[in-house]
Design a protein around this motif. Structure first.
Motif, PDB file in Angstrom:
ATOM      1  N   ARG A 192     -58.705  44.017  17.976  1.00 41.88           N
ATOM      2  CA  ARG A 192     -57.867  44.215  16.794  1.00 41.88           C
ATOM      3  C   ARG A 192     -58.562  43.592  15.602  1.00 41.88           C
ATOM      4  O   ARG A 192     -59.229  42.563  15.731  1.00 41.88           O
ATOM      5  CB  ARG A 192     -56.481  43.576  16.997  1.00 41.88           C
ATOM      6  CG  ARG A 192     -55.638  44.254  18.060  1.00 41.88           C
ATOM      7  CD  ARG A 192     -54.281  43.572  18.213  1.00 41.88           C
ATOM      8  NE  ARG A 192     -53.375  44.323  19.077  1.00 41.88           N
ATOM      9  CZ  ARG A 192     -53.325  44.197  20.395  1.00 41.88           C
ATOM     10  NH1 ARG A 192     -54.139  43.347  20.994  1.00 41.88           N
ATOM     11  NH2 ARG A 192     -52.474  44.907  21.108  1.00 41.88           N
ATOM     12  N   SER A 193     -58.410  44.197  14.458  1.00 39.86           N
ATOM     13  CA  SER A 193     -59.107  43.676  13.274  1.00 39.86           C
ATOM     14  C   SER A 193     -58.235  43.832  12.037  1.00 39.86           C
ATOM     15  O   SER A 193     -57.308  44.648  12.009  1.00 39.86           O
ATOM     16  CB  SER A 193     -60.436  44.398  13.070  1.00 39.86           C
ATOM     17  OG  SER A 193     -60.234  45.772  12.815  1.00 39.86           O
ATOM     18  N   LYS A 194     -58.560  43.049  11.034  1.00 42.30           N
ATOM     19  CA  LYS A 194     -57.864  43.146   9.750  1.00 42.30           C
ATOM     20  C   LYS A 194     -58.702  42.443   8.692  1.00 42.30           C
ATOM     21  O   LYS A 194     -59.634  41.691   8.997  1.00 42.30           O
ATOM     22  CB  LYS A 194     -56.479  42.520   9.825  1.00 42.30           C
ATOM     23  CG  LYS A 194     -56.483  41.038  10.156  1.00 42.30           C
ATOM     24  CD  LYS A 194     -55.070  40.489  10.195  1.00 42.30           C
ATOM     25  CE  LYS A 194     -55.053  39.012  10.578  1.00 42.30           C
ATOM     26  NZ  LYS A 194     -53.694  38.449  10.572  1.00 42.30           N
ATOM     27  N   VAL A 195     -58.351  42.691   7.452  1.00 40.92           N
ATOM     28  CA  VAL A 195     -58.991  42.010   6.327  1.00 40.92           C
ATOM     29  C   VAL A 195     -58.194  40.753   6.023  1.00 40.92           C
ATOM     30  O   VAL A 195     -56.974  40.817   5.818  1.00 40.92           O
ATOM     31  CB  VAL A 195     -59.062  42.916   5.082  1.00 40.92           C
ATOM     32  CG1 VAL A 195     -59.688  42.153   3.910  1.00 40.92           C
ATOM     33  CG2 VAL A 195     -59.841  44.183   5.390  1.00 40.92           C
ATOM     34  N   GLU A 196     -58.853  39.594   6.031  1.00 38.93           N
ATOM     35  CA  GLU A 196     -58.220  38.339   5.648  1.00 38.93           C
ATOM     36  C   GLU A 196     -58.425  38.142   4.144  1.00 38.93           C
ATOM     37  O   GLU A 196     -59.566  38.064   3.686  1.00 38.93           O
ATOM     38  CB  GLU A 196     -58.821  37.162   6.424  1.00 38.93           C
ATOM     39  CG  GLU A 196     -58.361  37.060   7.870  1.00 38.93           C
ATOM     40  CD  GLU A 196     -56.926  36.571   7.984  1.00 38.93           C
ATOM     41  OE1 GLU A 196     -56.351  36.143   6.967  1.00 38.93           O
ATOM     42  OE2 GLU A 196     -56.373  36.616   9.099  1.00 38.93           O
ATOM     43  N   GLY A 197     -57.315  38.066   3.412  1.00 47.05           N
ATOM     44  CA  GLY A 197     -57.425  38.036   1.953  1.00 47.05           C
ATOM     45  C   GLY A 197     -57.988  39.363   1.509  1.00 47.05           C
ATOM     46  O   GLY A 197     -57.454  40.420   1.829  1.00 47.05           O
ATOM     47  N   ASP A 198     -59.095  39.324   0.797  1.00 51.64           N
ATOM     48  CA  ASP A 198     -59.777  40.573   0.434  1.00 51.64           C
ATOM     49  C   ASP A 198     -61.280  40.459   0.639  1.00 51.64           C
ATOM     50  O   ASP A 198     -62.033  41.286   0.145  1.00 51.64           O
ATOM     51  CB  ASP A 198     -59.476  40.940  -1.026  1.00 51.64           C
ATOM     52  CG  ASP A 198     -59.950  39.855  -2.001  1.00 51.64           C
ATOM     53  OD1 ASP A 198     -60.439  38.797  -1.543  1.00 51.64           O
ATOM     54  OD2 ASP A 198     -59.829  40.062  -3.223  1.00 51.64           O
ATOM     55  N   ASP A 199     -61.697  39.419   1.441  1.00 47.87           N
ATOM     56  CA  ASP A 199     -63.132  39.167   1.496  1.00 47.87           C
ATOM     57  C   ASP A 199     -63.692  38.786   2.862  1.00 47.87           C
ATOM     58  O   ASP A 199     -64.901  38.596   3.017  1.00 47.87           O
ATOM     59  CB  ASP A 199     -63.502  38.053   0.492  1.00 47.87           C
ATOM     60  CG  ASP A 199     -62.723  36.762   0.719  1.00 47.87           C
ATOM     61  OD1 ASP A 199     -61.862  36.737   1.628  1.00 47.87           O
ATOM     62  OD2 ASP A 199     -62.978  35.787  -0.007  1.00 47.87           O
TER      63      ASP A 199
END
Length: 442
Positions: A192-199
């Motif tokens: 599973r993956s995601k963007v933490e904050g925007d960076d």
């Protein structure tokens, strides 16, 4: 991984044949003496088996007696060697394949009924409107009460395109209601993956199944699209509480962050039983971006292979608490259609030649979680060194387990917060970024 047992067996058989040919007098004499002693022991087993069959107070089941004897023999070796009957072998294959015919819901047992933890996106259960918190009280008219969790899960699995009716009790509704669902192919999402904050790209790997590398590759590609190149600070690879899985997938995942050098080697009982696995040039998918790997006391086996490879090559900084310490390889050997043997056949070594058996991977940056008072003392794993009959560390220097606690709420996750702060430069450490000059030679 499925090819590995065949290759290891081939190497071992070849070595034995060469010894018999080159030293016939020494080897055959010793072999005959050993065989005679072995047959004496087998006769002892036969005598005990027949006495139990003849004189035990009740008529025993012969099959169960033999299975118990086999299990006892394997249990005397180490905690990871075992016999799997046909059903257990099939379940193990389902787990490592990462896909099966089913409904697509994660469930737990609560007050003798099944409680839905969550429906998996884009599966028959989700499309049928099953919700988190729903209680499943019957399957095809048969009550759940009296079944174990495993038995209930087995009833929900089945051939693709076959129907099953669930009786659901839902909060806010007075009466239970039926939901008919048609089974489909369910793929266990191990990545599973995601963007933490925007960076920052966050990637969580829960186990190493046949689907893991494909899931990692897709996650990296998506993160590269979602995060502008000029903002992308790096990756957090979360291996906490990942119990391991397939060796070939651990190698492929490591290769996604390396483009050269050894990833892992395995060494069996005989000096010639050595296999080395190296990164494939051009296999690095991460474009050299900084990497922090999270581990804890529940990170074992294949997880430790990945962490050890990236640590030795100074490709990543390891953060968290000491890993479990399972540094052995199990070969799955099918037994003539009657189950399979899971046998410890080798130790594995990191690129620098370290065996982490009963030691674990020590993080460069140790960060402990704030464990709730009611869980203190219960969050520690025994580690490999705490398992009865474990394969000993070769230098006899062993380490116990560490905390495996990960907060449910991300805002309480001190390990993840520390990783993000390091990647963003809000926190400094001599270990991040790692010193490439001290990496093992490629």
């Amino acid at each position: 991984m499925r090819k590995l047992p065949l290759l290891l067996c081939g190497v071992a058989l070849g070595a034995t044949a060469a010894l018999v040919v080159t030293q016939p007098r020494i080897f055959l004499g010793g072999a005959n003496a050993a065989v005679t002693d072995t047959y004496k022991q087998l006769n002892l087993f036969g005598d005990v088996f027949e006495r139990v069959r003849a004189d035990y107070v009740e008529q025993p089941d012969d099959g169960k007696l033999v299975e118990a004897a086999v299990n006892g023999m394997l249990a005397s070796l180490d905690p990871h060697s075992s016999y799997m009957d046909g059903k257990s072998f099939q379940d193990m294959q389902v787990q490592t394949r990462g896909e099966f015919g089913g409904l697509g819901i994660e469930v737990t047992m609560e007050d003798n009924v099944l409680k839905v933890v969550t429906p998996i996106d884009d599966t028959p259960a989700a499309k049928a409107g099953i919700l988190s918190g729903d209680l499943i009280i019957a399957l095809d008219g048969d009550q759940i009460q009296g079944l174990t969790l495993q038995q209930a899960v087995e009833k929900m699995r089945g051939p693709v395109n076959s129907p099953i009716t669930l009786k659901i009790k839902r909060a806010g509704k007075d009466d239970p209601f039926d939901v008919k669902i048609v089974r489909d192919v369910i793929r266990i999402k191990s990545v599973r993956s995601k963007v933490e904050g925007d960076d920052v790209g966050y990637i969580r790997i829960t186990q190493f199944t046949e689907q893991t590398f494909d899931g990692l590759k897709a996650s990296i590609e998506k993160l590269n699209k979602d995060i502008p190149a000029n903002k992308f600070k790096g990756y957090v690879i979360d291996l906490r509480n990942n119990p391991g899985g397939l060796l070939d997938q651990a190698i492929a995942v490591s290769n996604a962050f390396l483009d050269r050098g050894e990833i892992v080697s395995t060494r069996g009982r005989n000096p010639d039983d050595i296999q080395r696995f190296s990164a494939r040039p051009g296999g690095d998918l991460s474009a050299g971006k900084p990497v922090i790997v999270l581990v804890n006391g529940g990170s074992a086996s294949a997880s430790e292979i990945v962490a050890g490879a990236l640590q030795d090559h100074k490709r990543a900084t390891i953060l968290g608490t000491r890993s479990f310490g399972k540094g052995s390889v199990q070969t799955i050997i099918p037994l003539n259609g009657n189950g399979a043997l899971r046998l410890t056949t080798a130790r594995y070594y990191t690129p620098s030649g370290r065996s982490i058996q009963a030691k674990g991977i020590e993080p460069e940056i140790e960060v402990k979680q704030n464990v709730p008072d009611d869980l203190k003392g219960k969050d520690e794993t025994k580690g490999e060194a705490g398992l009865k009959g474990h394969l000993e560390s070769q230098d006899k220097k062993e380490e116990g387990g560490s905390s495996a606690y990960v907060p449910a709420d991300e805002k309480d996750d001190t390990q993840l917060k520390a990783a993000l702060d390091l990647l963003r430069g809000a926190q400094k450490s001599a270990f991040f970024p790692p010193d490439q000059k001290t990496a093992v030679p490629n």
